[in-house]
Design a protein around this motif. Structure first.
Motif, PDB file in Angstrom:
ATOM      1  N   THR A 108      21.451  31.933  41.093  1.00  0.00           N
ATOM      2  CA  THR A 108      22.147  31.067  40.121  1.00  0.00           C
ATOM      3  C   THR A 108      21.703  29.604  40.170  1.00  0.00           C
ATOM      4  N   MET A 109      20.624  29.285  40.864  1.00  0.00           N
ATOM      5  CA  MET A 109      20.141  27.904  40.900  1.00  0.00           C
ATOM      6  C   MET A 109      19.778  27.404  39.498  1.00  0.00           C
ATOM      7  N   CYS A 110      19.202  28.286  38.681  1.00  0.00           N
ATOM      8  CA  CYS A 110      18.796  27.888  37.329  1.00  0.00           C
ATOM      9  C   CYS A 110      20.002  27.521  36.470  1.00  0.00           C
ATOM     10  N   THR A 111      21.092  28.270  36.608  1.00  0.00           N
ATOM     11  CA  THR A 111      22.289  27.992  35.807  1.00  0.00           C
ATOM     12  C   THR A 111      22.952  26.685  36.231  1.00  0.00           C
ATOM     13  N   LYS A 112      22.865  26.369  37.513  1.00  0.00           N
ATOM     14  CA  LYS A 112      23.492  25.148  38.025  1.00  0.00           C
ATOM     15  C   LYS A 112      22.738  23.888  37.623  1.00  0.00           C
ATOM     16  N   CYS A 147      13.444  21.725  28.719  1.00  0.00           N
ATOM     17  CA  CYS A 147      13.296  20.675  29.739  1.00  0.00           C
ATOM     18  C   CYS A 147      12.570  21.193  30.978  1.00  0.00           C
ATOM     19  N   GLY A 148      12.634  22.488  31.220  1.00  0.00           N
ATOM     20  CA  GLY A 148      11.901  23.102  32.324  1.00  0.00           C
ATOM     21  C   GLY A 148      12.565  23.015  33.686  1.00  0.00           C
ATOM     22  N   LYS A 149      13.764  22.448  33.767  1.00  0.00           N
ATOM     23  CA  LYS A 149      14.423  22.283  35.066  1.00  0.00           C
ATOM     24  C   LYS A 149      14.757  23.623  35.717  1.00  0.00           C
ATOM     25  N   CYS A 150      15.127  24.601  34.904  1.00  0.00           N
ATOM     26  CA  CYS A 150      15.469  25.910  35.468  1.00  0.00           C
ATOM     27  C   CYS A 150      14.239  26.555  36.096  1.00  0.00           C
ATOM     28  N   ALA A 151      13.086  26.421  35.431  1.00  0.00           N
ATOM     29  CA  ALA A 151      11.850  26.996  35.957  1.00  0.00           C
ATOM     30  C   ALA A 151      11.421  26.297  37.240  1.00  0.00           C
ATOM     31  N   LEU A 152      11.591  24.991  37.280  1.00  0.00           N
ATOM     32  CA  LEU A 152      11.216  24.226  38.466  1.00  0.00           C
ATOM     33  C   LEU A 152      12.100  24.579  39.664  1.00  0.00           C
ATOM     34  N   ILE A 164      10.222  33.216  38.415  1.00  0.00           N
ATOM     35  CA  ILE A 164      10.247  34.231  37.358  1.00  0.00           C
ATOM     36  C   ILE A 164      10.624  33.640  36.005  1.00  0.00           C
ATOM     37  N   ILE A 165      10.759  32.311  35.925  1.00  0.00           N
ATOM     38  CA  ILE A 165      11.051  31.668  34.648  1.00  0.00           C
ATOM     39  C   ILE A 165       9.802  30.952  34.156  1.00  0.00           C
ATOM     40  N   LEU A 166       9.303  31.383  33.018  1.00  0.00           N
ATOM     41  CA  LEU A 166       8.132  30.747  32.427  1.00  0.00           C
ATOM     42  C   LEU A 166       8.513  29.405  31.816  1.00  0.00           C
ATOM     43  N   SER A 167       7.610  28.432  31.881  1.00  0.00           N
ATOM     44  CA  SER A 167       7.854  27.134  31.254  1.00  0.00           C
ATOM     45  C   SER A 167       6.566  26.327  31.245  1.00  0.00           C
ATOM     46  N   ASP A 168       6.329  25.592  30.151  1.00  0.00           N
ATOM     47  CA  ASP A 168       5.176  24.699  30.083  1.00  0.00           C
ATOM     48  C   ASP A 168       5.281  23.627  31.156  1.00  0.00           C
ATOM     49  N   LYS A 169       6.507  23.210  31.459  1.00  0.00           N
ATOM     50  CA  LYS A 169       6.721  22.171  32.467  1.00  0.00           C
ATOM     51  C   LYS A 169       6.296  22.671  33.846  1.00  0.00           C
ATOM     52  N   LEU A 170       6.505  23.945  34.093  1.00  0.00           N
ATOM     53  CA  LEU A 170       6.134  24.531  35.383  1.00  0.00           C
ATOM     54  C   LEU A 170       4.623  24.505  35.571  1.00  0.00           C
ATOM     55  N   GLU A 171       3.888  24.775  34.514  1.00  0.00           N
ATOM     56  CA  GLU A 171       2.431  24.780  34.589  1.00  0.00           C
ATOM     57  C   GLU A 171       1.881  23.371  34.788  1.00  0.00           C
ATOM     58  N   ALA A 172       2.639  22.383  34.321  1.00  0.00           N
ATOM     59  CA  ALA A 172       2.160  21.003  34.375  1.00  0.00           C
ATOM     60  C   ALA A 172       2.298  20.369  35.748  1.00  0.00           C
ATOM     61  N   VAL A 173       3.229  20.885  36.584  1.00  0.00           N
ATOM     62  CA  VAL A 173       3.471  20.257  37.884  1.00  0.00           C
ATOM     63  C   VAL A 173       3.481  21.290  39.008  1.00  0.00           C
ATOM     64  N   PRO A 174       2.357  21.970  39.261  1.00  0.00           N
ATOM     65  CA  PRO A 174       2.328  23.026  40.274  1.00  0.00           C
ATOM     66  C   PRO A 174       2.630  22.539  41.674  1.00  0.00           C
TER      67      PRO A 174
END
Length: 281
Positions: free
Chosen positions: A222-226, A250-255, A261-271
């Motif tokens: 539940t980290m993504c929901t929080k 915003c990509g916060k859930c993916a980060l 397991i959450i895809l996001s453009d933001k995730l790809e930008a800040v590995p």
């Protein structure tokens, strides 16, 4: 040769022909089916794939429904916005929301991620494999079996099996929904084309059990929901689910997701940042 007999026979045939013609003319008027002109124009505007993705029996059925006001002018997934705009002009209405959708496979259990119980050598068909003990060789019974029933169902060559799971080509997909219907595990859904925040898991197992079967399964932490400030992601049982209408990308859930397991453009930008966060968690 009796000329009188010949003329009499010809006269009888001509008379019968005239009578039949008159009767057919009367019958055609009495029993003719009125065809809506708008229905004809709408049918001409439709692409003619007859894929059934609109929910009606082919383009003829959809054209009739649109002409009667029973279906939206944007109902055709293949034609998309361009066809919807043409039909809207024919019907004298506005197009409304016709955002493009594409199919998305809720699984990332590739060969190097998913645990296998045994080497499966049976029928390569997802629906038939459902009755086999274990439903194929993979340990996760919620994940993609990789046997390609969705591939066979797609008429647009937009979905293929890559590294053990189904993968959709967003540019080819027309959102007809045939792959959605073909998947026995209901792993495929239609999502907005513009949305980049997507959960690649469908497992309802609990954390420890998930990890024993797949290294990239949702552990329901539940980290993504929080961390979501827009109330756009919630738990659907033991797996996270994005509410696309609320998602701002915003990509916060993916980060924050520790198993990625959450895809996001933001995730790809800040590995690098993601790697540090996963270690810390």
């Amino acid at each position: 040769m009796n000329i009188t007999a010949i003329l009499t026979a010809a006269g009888i045939v001509a008379t019968v022909g005239i009578l039949i013609g008159i009767l057919l003319g009367i019958a055609s008027e009495k029993f003719k089916v009125e065809v809506d002109e708008k229905e004809i124009l709408v049918r001409e505007a439709l692409p003619g794939n007859n894929c059934g993705g609109c929910g009606y029996p082919g383009c003829d059925g959809l054209a009739k429904a649109i002409a009667r006001g029973e279906a939206a002018v944007s109902q055709c997934p293949v034609g998309g916005t361009p066809v919807a705009e043409i039909i809207a002009k024919i019907m004298g209405v506005s197009v409304g929301d016709t955002q493009k959708k594409v199919a998305f496979v809720m699984c990332n259990g590739k060969c190097d991620k998913a645990v296998t119980n045994y080497k499966y050598s049976g029928i390569m068909d997802c629906n038939k494999a459902m009755v086999v003990p274990g439903q194929g060789g993979k340990a996760c019974t919620y994940g993609c079996m990789g046997f390609g029933s969705c591939v066979k169902a797609c008429e647009f060559d937009s979905i293929h099996i890559v590294d053990g799971i189904a993968l959709v080509d967003k540019e080819k997909c027309v959102a007809c929904g045939k792959c959605v219907e073909a998947c026995p595990k209901k792993l495929i859904e239609l999502v907005p084309y513009k949305n980049r925040t997507l959960v690649q898991c469908n497992s309802q197992d609990k954390g420890k059990e998930v990890k024993s079967k797949c290294s990239v399964g949702c552990i329901a932490c539940t980290m993504c929901t929080k961390v979501c400030e827009f109330d756009a992601i919630h738990m659907n049982g033991n797996v996270a689910k994005v509410e696309y209408a609320k998602c701002t990308e915003c990509g916060k859930c993916a980060l924050k997701c520790p198993v990625k397991i959450i895809l996001s453009d933001k995730l790809e930008a800040v590995p690098e940042k993601v790697e540090k966060m996963s270690v810390a968690n």
